[in-house]
Scaffold this active site. Structure first.
Site, PDB file in Angstrom:
ATOM      1  CG  ASP A 127     -13.984  -3.420  -5.659  1.00  0.00           C
ATOM      2  OD1 ASP A 127     -13.960  -2.182  -5.592  1.00  0.00           O
ATOM      3  OD2 ASP A 127     -13.363  -4.163  -4.878  1.00  0.00           O
TER       4      ASP A 127
ATOM      5  CG  HIS B 139     -11.182   0.381   1.657  1.00  0.00           C
ATOM      6  ND1 HIS B 139     -11.178  -0.649   0.763  1.00  0.00           N
ATOM      7  CD2 HIS B 139      -9.981   0.328   2.274  1.00  0.00           C
ATOM      8  CE1 HIS B 139     -10.022  -1.292   0.834  1.00  0.00           C
ATOM      9  NE2 HIS B 139      -9.275  -0.718   1.741  1.00  0.00           N
TER      10      HIS B 139
END
Lengths: 423, 307
Positions: free
Chosen positions: A306, A180
């Site tokens: 996501d 991330h």
């Protein structure tokens, strides 16, 4: 048991344009396809009337509420939303409670997916124990149990030392680390992307450069260790430029993005709309355009949902305190098709980013129309329109950043291993 | 009088509505001075001061304003420690709805919290300061104070000095002053004056001498102690040396420049006592006085719109 799809439009593995024809499913597998397949005995007939039949979507990145956050979503509810969105395989993040950092939990998630009968769950293992960013988790044992890659999910692996070790150690098992990408110190407490909008709204913000800083560091570490590295939900022009150059250099770097980052920009958070509070935050228009460009030129390897389920109490709060994240299973296909409708992507490009490319990345037998493959299929009408309405989406999670958005592209039916699971 | 159901920020107002509010406030200021303080335009109305953040001055000012207009005033201070923050806010909204309150004055540490409440309650919501977003009644009372002393609220050069980054007072003032046609300068160290705040009519300076040159008004902002622990500035001593307002720095401004501060002051950090207490230059006491008058005008205008 067999099913014959008639009057479909489809793409075969090599095709760059749509064929009209028929497709036959037998014993859960794609048996044949072509212009005309005659009249196989006893086959159930699906009259597609010119709709497009594509492989079931392969979602590279989604968080699911179960185990631990069932008030937000269960696996059964996620499976319902996925089926309605044409998704038949999902790579799930390890940020559950307990954290998926143990081979037994990897096996547990795999089998919970099988129980749904409609969705393959492909677990990411935690990159570090408890997602704490310190000690490496058991990559070898988790790989043997069926983990597809290792990540700390929505948390960046902050320490350079830990990142170097993770990349180096994972390379011994031919496994990827998924990051991330966000400099944790710069991003602390942020609720929006830095700029005039955040300043005037009085919101704590993070510079877009925080993404590029992390990406640049990690590319260097991947080069150092000869490791395989993937950046999740990349959102900025600068980070994409780093990735583009690393790929040109031949490094083993891949990345994905998610629909909000090529469909929306920071204006969506106006009036403190917490459903548009995401992590990473929605960016400025120039960054959105850069994401579109990177989808076109192949810098981005996949479009992932996501998906981050949140319930009303997580979101009905002052903006800075509300939980980030948007649900995304039911809207993944249609929001991506909007890029086809406005000419940014060709249909084969768009579908590859949702099917063949993520499937190849995951190393699974899916995402293509080919004889002998499991019949994971999605039938959709690309012209039919609908409107996204929070509160009326399939599944439990309703926290869509696309609330109110009019879209074209409706899933008519979804099949998992030849069995109809939606429509 | 323009209709104004909520006052969530200066953003959303226009020059005419600002002028209307200032005119009404001016009339209340005169009445307040004459000693005829009691009126009954809000008789039978309920005003709730809902403060999620401690504030004696602003709360007292609203309380006084409400009482002078004859409203029933209730103060609610909500501790943020006991319950989950979000639950407090929305649970409180439900409670207030059940009480049929007419005017709700809200202070909250999160930007946008009054806007969220405004969606959930029937009452008129007045923002008494939300996070680092806005503090509209402060900007209105500052404007009234300036207008009374300079005879106008346009064409002036106003230097806003200090922690602009974390200041809702600064944001509301920038919006109001530029909207009314003034020139605004922001003066402070780069870590406290974000470049992204630039709008038309706003200039940024990191040096007090340049920033104050030719200013009609020098508006100082409070520097919170937390800014030092956060590393945004190294020490209060260094801050005072370069950005604290003393006689020497005030001399860079116009000879008749006036000094303002929203309070409470950190004497010896952002402002020297000699300047703060100089009746010929400092408007700080008058700001407090105008605060009550402006809040009376806001409460009455909102109450009328929501009737």
């Amino acid at each position: 048991m067999s099913t014959l799809f008639r009057k479909i439009r489809y793409l075969d593995a090599s095709a760059q344009s749509l064929h009209e024809g028929e497709l036959l499913v037998q014993d859960g597998k794609i048996a044949d396809f072509g212009p005309s397949l005659g009249n196989p005995d006893g086959a159930e007939i699906i009259e597609a009337e010119g709709a497009i039949l594509c492989p079931g979507l392969v979602d590279l990145r989604a968080a699911i509420g179960e185990p631990g956050f069932e008030y937000r979503e269960t696996i059964a509810s996620a499976a319902q939303a996925a089926a309605a969105g044409g998704i038949t395989s999902i790579a799930v993040l390890p940020e559950t409670d307990p954290v998926i950092d143990d081979p037994a939990l990897v096996r547990f998630l795999r089998s919970r997916g099988e129980e749904t009968g409609s969705l393959t769950l492909l677990p990411y293992g935690a990159a570090t124990r408890g997602l704490e960013g310190k000690e490496l988790a058991e990559y070898g044992l988790m790989k043997a149990a069926g983990a597809v890659a290792f990540t700390d999910g929505s948390k960046a692996i902050a320490s350079s030392r830990t990142m170097r070790l993770a990349l180096f150690y994972a390379s011994g098992f031919d496994m990827r680390i998924v990051q991330h990408p966000e400099d944790v110190e710069l991003a602390r407490g942020a609720a929006a992307t830095a700029g005039p909008r955040a300043t005037w709204m009085g919101l704590p913000s993070v510079y877009a450069a925080a993404e590029a800083i992390c990406v640049a560091r990690d590319i260097r570490l991947a080069e150092l260790t000869n490791g395989a590295l993937h950046f999740a939900h990349v959102t900025t022009a600068e980070a994409l430029e780093h990735i583009r150059r690393a790929k040109e250099k031949g490094l083993n770097i891949t990345c994905d993005t998610a629909p909000p980052y090529f469909d929306l920009n920071e204006t969506a958070i106006g009036d403190y709309r917490t459903y548009a509070k995401l992590s990473p935050p929605l960016r400025v228009e120039a960054d959105r355009l850069a994401v579109v460009e990177a989808l076109k030129d192949g810098t981005i390897d996949a479009i992932a949902s996501d998906h981050q389920p949140r319930d009303a109490d997580d979101k009905r709060q002052p903006f800075a305190e509300a939980a980030p994240g948007g649900c995304g299973l039911a809207t993944l296909l249609s929001v991506t098709l909007a890029r086809v409708q406005n000419g940014d992507l060709s249909l084969p490009q768009a579908l590859a980013l949702l099917t063949a490319k993520p499937a190849a990345w995951l190393g699974i037998e899916a995402g293509r129309i080919a004889k002998g493959l499991p019949a994971d299929l999605c039938l959709f009408d690309p012209e039919k329109s609908w409107q996204v309405q929070a509160g009326k989406l399939p599944g439990k999670a309703q926290n869509t950043p696309f609330d109110g958005r009019a879209l074209e592209g409706v899933v008519l039916g979804t099949w998992k291993a030849g069995r109809r699971v939606y429509g | 009088m323009a209709s104004l159901k909520h006052l969530l920020g200066i953003e959303g107002l226009n020059p005419a509505s600002v002028t209307n509010l200032l005119d009404l406030a001016e009339s209340y200021a005169l009445l307040n001075r004459s000693g005829k303080t009691q009126r009954d335009s809000l008789r039978g109305r309920t005003l709730i001061n809902l403060f999620f953040e401690d504030s004696t001055r602003t709360r007292t000012s609203f309380e006084l304003a409400g009482r002078r207009l004859g409203a029933d005033v209730v103060n609610m201070s909500v501790a943020t420690s006991s319950v989950t923050k979000g639950e407090t806010l929305l649970d409180t909204a439900a409670t207030l709805n059940a009480m049929n309150c007419d005017l709700l004055v809200v202070r909250h540490k999160s930007s946008g919290a009054p806007a969220l409440l405004a969606q959930k309650v029937g009452a008129s919501v007045i923002n008494a300061g939300d996070g680092t977003h806005e503090h509209p009644t402060q900007a209105l009372l500052d404007a009234l104070t300036i207008r009374r002393n300079k005879g106008r609220i346009s064409g002036l050069t106003v230097a806003i000095c200090g922690d602009v980054l974390n200041s809702r007072v600064a944001r509301s003032n920038i919006l109001l002053l530029t909207m009314m046609g003034n020139f605004v300068r922001l003066v402070g160290p780069p870590t406290l004056v974000p470049g992204s705040i630039g709008v038309n009519g706003v200039e940024i300076f990191h040096d007090m001498e340049e920033g104050l040159k030719g200013a009609d008004i020098v508006m100082m902002l409070r520097l919170q102690k937390e800014r030092m622990t956060a590393g945004l500035i190294p020490s209060s001593r260094e801050y005072f040396a370069f950005y604290g307002l003393d006689r020497k720095k005030l001399a860079y401004a116009k000879p008749d420049a006036l000094v303002m501060h929203p309070g409470p002051m950190n004497r010896g950090v952002e402002i020297d006592s000699e300047v703060a207490d100089d009746a010929a230059r400092s408007l700080i006491k008058e700001q407090v006085e105008m605060g009550v008058a402006v809040r009376m005008a806001v409460l009455e205008t909102c109450a009328r719109s929501n009737h």
